[in-house]
Design a protein around this motif. Structure first.
Motif, mmCIF file in Angstrom:
data_model
loop_
_atom_site.group_PDB
_atom_site.id
_atom_site.type_symbol
_atom_site.label_atom_id
_atom_site.label_comp_id
_atom_site.label_asym_id
_atom_site.label_seq_id
_atom_site.Cartn_x
_atom_site.Cartn_y
_atom_site.Cartn_z
ATOM 1 N N TRP A 42 0.821 -1.208 0.000
ATOM 2 C CA TRP A 42 0.000 0.000 0.000
ATOM 3 C C TRP A 42 0.861 1.267 0.000
ATOM 4 N N LEU A 43 2.093 1.164 0.437
ATOM 5 C CA LEU A 43 2.948 2.346 0.548
ATOM 6 C C LEU A 43 3.512 2.795 -0.800
ATOM 7 N N GLU A 44 3.262 2.028 -1.848
ATOM 8 C CA GLU A 44 3.646 2.468 -3.183
ATOM 9 C C GLU A 44 2.420 3.017 -3.893
ATOM 10 N N GLY A 45 2.600 4.173 -4.511
ATOM 11 C CA GLY A 45 1.483 4.774 -5.220
ATOM 12 C C GLY A 45 1.822 6.176 -5.666
ATOM 13 N N PRO A 46 0.864 6.847 -6.293
ATOM 14 C CA PRO A 46 1.129 8.187 -6.825
ATOM 15 C C PRO A 46 1.142 9.245 -5.726
ATOM 16 N N ASN A 47 1.862 10.314 -6.001
ATOM 17 C CA ASN A 47 1.828 11.483 -5.134
ATOM 18 C C ASN A 47 0.608 12.328 -5.444
ATOM 19 N N GLN A 48 0.338 13.277 -4.578
ATOM 20 C CA GLN A 48 -0.684 14.290 -4.816
ATOM 21 C C GLN A 48 0.014 15.645 -4.936
ATOM 22 N N TRP A 49 -0.345 16.392 -5.983
ATOM 23 C CA TRP A 49 0.314 17.662 -6.259
ATOM 24 C C TRP A 49 -0.708 18.795 -6.311
ATOM 25 N N PRO A 50 -0.365 19.959 -5.779
ATOM 26 C CA PRO A 50 -1.321 21.078 -5.790
ATOM 27 C C PRO A 50 -1.450 21.689 -7.185
ATOM 28 N N VAL A 77 13.399 19.873 5.523
ATOM 29 C CA VAL A 77 13.118 18.909 4.454
ATOM 30 C C VAL A 77 13.938 17.648 4.718
ATOM 31 N N PRO A 78 13.370 16.671 5.410
ATOM 32 C CA PRO A 78 14.066 15.391 5.562
ATOM 33 C C PRO A 78 13.845 14.485 4.352
ATOM 34 N N PHE A 79 14.913 13.784 3.983
ATOM 35 C CA PHE A 79 14.867 12.796 2.908
ATOM 36 C C PHE A 79 15.313 11.466 3.479
ATOM 37 N N PHE A 80 14.512 10.433 3.253
ATOM 38 C CA PHE A 80 14.758 9.111 3.830
ATOM 39 C C PHE A 80 15.176 8.153 2.713
ATOM 40 N N TYR A 81 16.371 7.595 2.849
ATOM 41 C CA TYR A 81 16.942 6.702 1.837
ATOM 42 C C TYR A 81 16.870 5.278 2.371
ATOM 43 N N ASN A 82 15.969 4.502 1.801
ATOM 44 C CA ASN A 82 15.679 3.171 2.322
ATOM 45 C C ASN A 82 15.543 2.158 1.191
ATOM 46 N N PRO A 83 15.700 0.877 1.479
ATOM 47 C CA PRO A 83 15.693 -0.148 0.433
ATOM 48 C C PRO A 83 14.280 -0.456 -0.055
ATOM 49 N N ARG A 84 14.209 -1.364 -0.993
ATOM 50 C CA ARG A 84 12.910 -1.842 -1.471
ATOM 51 C C ARG A 84 12.063 -2.322 -0.301
ATOM 52 N N LEU A 85 10.770 -2.201 -0.440
ATOM 53 C CA LEU A 85 9.879 -2.611 0.636
ATOM 54 C C LEU A 85 9.997 -4.100 0.940
ATOM 55 N N ASP A 86 10.270 -4.909 -0.059
ATOM 56 C CA ASP A 86 10.344 -6.354 0.176
ATOM 57 C C ASP A 86 11.767 -6.817 0.515
ATOM 58 N N ASP A 124 16.377 -1.402 -8.204
ATOM 59 C CA ASP A 124 14.989 -1.645 -8.638
ATOM 60 C C ASP A 124 13.981 -1.141 -7.590
ATOM 61 N N GLU A 125 13.728 0.134 -7.628
ATOM 62 C CA GLU A 125 12.668 0.773 -6.846
ATOM 63 C C GLU A 125 12.913 0.750 -5.338
ATOM 64 N N PRO A 126 13.979 1.409 -4.868
ATOM 65 C CA PRO A 126 14.122 1.606 -3.423
ATOM 66 C C PRO A 126 12.987 2.478 -2.918
ATOM 67 N N HIS A 127 12.758 2.432 -1.606
ATOM 68 C CA HIS A 127 11.659 3.203 -1.020
ATOM 69 C C HIS A 127 12.195 4.568 -0.593
#
Length: 338
Positions: A119-127, A269-278, A172-175
């Protein structure tokens, strides 16, 4: 209290063997002893930073109706705008509002046999009223991903580990996760929790903060010390997965933000560098493993082998409004699993 963090110059990695060896010595000490440091020499220009901060301030200056039009309550992927007081840390409300942005990907709706963390993968919302925000934010995500990747390689090398040991779980798609955050002074009741004390549960966080201050880090004396901003530097901290992967040799550290006085606003502005969800994070082979003290264990916050389970647990707790609307059953499952 104020106690400046170690300052690490990443550009030393490309200035020859002696400079790189000094970098590794300093980086090793900072990551092992403190878990936090200020990062310079990263390659982000003052112009890039100024543009990001300008666009972010323009977003928070939009009428509330425009911000609420992209409320995260409308996103089962936890993307979008969070109103002041709607996020919680340690069970208490955080007096800030924010915009949560991830890598721009199509929605992934988990099937009956799929892990719920998809569920944590999906589109952003933009103004609609600020179309340049999308371009600026996603460019920042790309730039900081490159810096974090370089930093992770140098960090692993600094403790005698293979620099590329975790490349596979970031391929291949880190989170990737970016927050644009405003702290609008103190809450009406006088509470000063901008964000409550916590550790990050992933790999690396790179924080851009303005000149107002308010970030505090727990040091060896058990007290929280202010982190005075350094122009052009990122504040970097290690997450719990790196602590677990090194059996406690690398340090994840509690930190918090104290709200500024009521007449001031603070932006970060924090940026979180994390691996693929799986991804399953394997123990790291490194030269100092025999002196690792063991990772901290918190029975109220267990860490799971699959990274995505940790990430989902955090979102469910921090955003109760989104959870109730879209994922009430997951909250019950997560509580029973813990």
């Amino acid at each position: 209290m104020s106690q400046q963090l170690p300052v690490i110059d990443l550009s030393a990695a490309s200035r020859g063997p002696e400079a790189r060896a000094r970098l590794h010595t300093e980086l090793h000490a900072a990551a092992h002893d403190v878990g936090f440091f200020q990062l310079t020499g990263h390659g982000i220009t003052d112009a890039e930073t100024a543009e990001l901060l300008r666009v972010m301030r323009d977003f928070f200056a939009l009428p509330e109706a425009d911000r609420l039009a992209i409320s995260n309550l409308e996103s089962p992927h936890f993307r979008g705008y969070t109103r002041i007081g709607d996020e919680h840390t340690g069970g208490s409300r955080d007096w800030r509002d924010q915009l949560d942005i991830g890598a721009e990907r199509p929605p992934r709706i988990p099937g009956p046999n799929d892990p719920a963390y998809w569920w944590l993968e999906g589109p952003n919302q933009w103004p609609e009223a600020l179309p340049e925000l999308r371009t600026t934010a996603l460019r920042w995500v790309d730039r900081l991903s490159d810096i974090a990747n370089r930093l992770l390689h140098e960090l692993l090398a600094s403790i005698g580990a293979p620099p590329d040991f975790y490349d596979d779980i970031f391929r291949d798609e880190p989170h990737l996760h970016l927050k644009m955050v405003r702290y609008p002074g103190r809450a009406p009741d006088g509470a000063d929790q901008g964000v409550g004390a916590h550790k990050d549960y992933g790999f690396l966080t790179l924080l851009l903060q303005d000149d107002i201050g308010g970030l505090q880090v727990e040091r060896a004396d058990g007290a929280f010390h202010d982190v005075p901003p350094i122009p052009g530097a990122f504040v970097v901290n290690l997450g719990e997965l790196l602590e677990v992967a090194t059996d406690g040799y690398l340090k994840a550290t509690h930190h918090r933000v104290v709200s500024p006085p009521s007449e001031r606003e603070r932006f970060s502005v924090p940026f979180f560098y994390n691996p693929r969800l799986d991804a399953r994070v394997k123990p790291l082979p490194f030269a100092h493993a025999q002196s690792a003290p063991g990772a901290t264990r918190d029975p109220n916050n267990p860490l799971f082998a699959e990274y995505g389970r940790n990430e989902l647990k955090g979102w469910l707790r921090a955003h109760p409004g989104v959870t109730r609307r879209h994922h009430a059953s997951l909250l019950e499952e997560n509580a029973s699993a813990a």
